[in-house]
Design a protein around this motif. Sequence first.
Motif, PDB file in Angstrom:
ATOM      1  N   ALA A 140       0.834  -1.212   0.000  1.00 20.76           N
ATOM      2  CA  ALA A 140       0.000   0.000   0.000  1.00 20.76           C
ATOM      3  C   ALA A 140       0.865   1.257   0.000  1.00 20.76           C
ATOM      4  N   GLY A 141       2.110   1.122  -0.456  1.00 22.19           N
ATOM      5  CA  GLY A 141       3.022   2.266  -0.463  1.00 22.19           C
ATOM      6  C   GLY A 141       3.860   2.305   0.801  1.00 22.19           C
ATOM      7  N   GLY A 142       5.028   2.933   0.692  1.00 22.18           N
ATOM      8  CA  GLY A 142       5.984   2.964   1.794  1.00 22.18           C
ATOM      9  C   GLY A 142       5.449   3.640   3.052  1.00 22.18           C
ATOM     10  N   ALA A 143       4.690   4.713   2.867  1.00 21.81           N
ATOM     11  CA  ALA A 143       4.189   5.453   4.033  1.00 21.81           C
ATOM     12  C   ALA A 143       3.232   4.586   4.850  1.00 21.81           C
ATOM     13  N   ALA A 144       2.342   3.871   4.166  1.00 19.17           N
ATOM     14  CA  ALA A 144       1.390   3.002   4.866  1.00 19.17           C
ATOM     15  C   ALA A 144       2.127   1.869   5.576  1.00 19.17           C
ATOM     16  N   SER A 145       3.160   1.309   4.934  1.00 20.60           N
ATOM     17  CA  SER A 145       3.916   0.228   5.576  1.00 20.60           C
ATOM     18  C   SER A 145       4.627   0.738   6.823  1.00 20.60           C
ATOM     19  N   LYS A 146       5.245   1.918   6.722  1.00 21.36           N
ATOM     20  CA  LYS A 146       5.955   2.478   7.885  1.00 21.36           C
ATOM     21  C   LYS A 146       4.995   2.705   9.044  1.00 21.36           C
ATOM     22  N   LYS A 147       3.779   3.142   8.689  1.00 18.16           N
ATOM     23  CA  LYS A 147       2.796   3.455   9.724  1.00 18.16           C
ATOM     24  C   LYS A 147       2.219   2.184  10.341  1.00 18.16           C
ATOM     25  N   PHE A 148       1.858   1.215   9.493  1.00 17.60           N
ATOM     26  CA  PHE A 148       1.092   0.070  10.005  1.00 17.60           C
ATOM     27  C   PHE A 148       1.892  -1.169  10.385  1.00 17.60           C
ATOM     28  N   LEU A 149       2.994  -1.453   9.683  1.00 13.89           N
ATOM     29  CA  LEU A 149       3.640  -2.750   9.932  1.00 13.89           C
ATOM     30  C   LEU A 149       4.226  -2.888  11.334  1.00 13.89           C
ATOM     31  N   PRO A 150       4.902  -1.843  11.885  1.00 12.79           N
ATOM     32  CA  PRO A 150       5.351  -1.995  13.277  1.00 12.79           C
ATOM     33  C   PRO A 150       4.178  -2.234  14.225  1.00 12.79           C
TER      34      PRO A 150
END
Length: 358
Positions: free
Chosen positions: A72-82
């Motif tokens: 879903a894009g880098g920003a979404a991964s940074k926000k949600f994956l942790p």
Amino acid sequence: KEYNVAILGATGAVGMRMIDQLANSTVPVKNIKLLASKRSAGKKMKFKGQEVTVEEATPESFDGVDLVLASAGGAASKKFLPEAVKRGAVCVDNTSAFRMDPEVPLVVPEVNVDQLKNHKGIIANPNCSTIQMVVALEPVFKKYGLKQIVVSTYQAASGAGQSALNEFYQQAQDYLDGKEMKSTILPTGSDKKHYPLAFNLLPQIDVFEDYGYTHEEWKMIHETKKIMLNDMDAKDIKVTATCVRVPVPISHGESVYFEVADKSATAEDIKAAIRDADGVTLQDDPDHQVYPQPLTAEGHRETFVGRIRPDLENEGAFHLWVVADNLLKGAAWNTVENAERLVEQDLVHVPEDHYEAK
Ligand code: A2P
């Protein structure tokens, strides 16, 4: 054992294919969650013939989830994956958010599946253009060593996402209708100027960075070294890249020049090594005009290699042409393939010293 799986970015060009690849994988799915932005919440999609309603992704979406596939894009991964890792979910991320993080394995199963066991909750999927190149070159590297790689890419519009692909089709239509072509995304949504891709070539993928190389070119350099040598700055293999967007909807092509360490290797040896490797199909018969093409690679999981020939000036140097579906092997399939290997190796567990947001 069955797993609760979430797909983050389920409505995107890659996400839609992740749904399909997962449905046709060996991963036993107990329950599937399809997550996207607020814009798509309520949309109905299908998993194995069953209707699933898309939900807006929030940190709480990951409660009870075992495995996340993200695109879903880098920003979404940074926000949600942790947040997902904190809640006990192992994440395979298709964005560039964590690829260069030393705590995150960057895995192409055909090349470095052994790295999976080192995960701390997040596994990164490499860039699409890197994946197909390392799949083609790993068998050569293993047998004959590699000293240098010089790659020029011919990358499809879909690599920039569904909206870029739609923009490209509209440009082609407008051009043929004698209308002016409009550009608002390509070459990249994150830069100021935009140019048509239809009936054109754009030698810019992502933004420009140090020494006049684009971000995509740096990705190919650093990711190749991290995958093949486990060190993004390694000097053992010299790598350089020129990345070009071409007016093709799906499947990237790459022209690769490479020098091997073992100078006794012949073009026939290189062909044999690649022919026997996992995940690769050799399509190399110039007498019958057989070579890989985007149109014939589309929809397949394998990487196709052809035009293998010696360089006639440099000893131990060769050229090849490699094509793969950038949305499948370059993204959705490699992600699901990593998930399959995690399941097989019983690695769908978040360790205590798990990944924390930095
Ligand atoms: P949506 O369809 O709701 O915009 P593509 O790479 O084809 O452009 O797709 C991007 C995917 O990532 C889409 O599924 C998109 O959802 C999703 N997405 C983008 N931003 C976010 C966000 N902040 N949170 C969750 N999903 C997002």
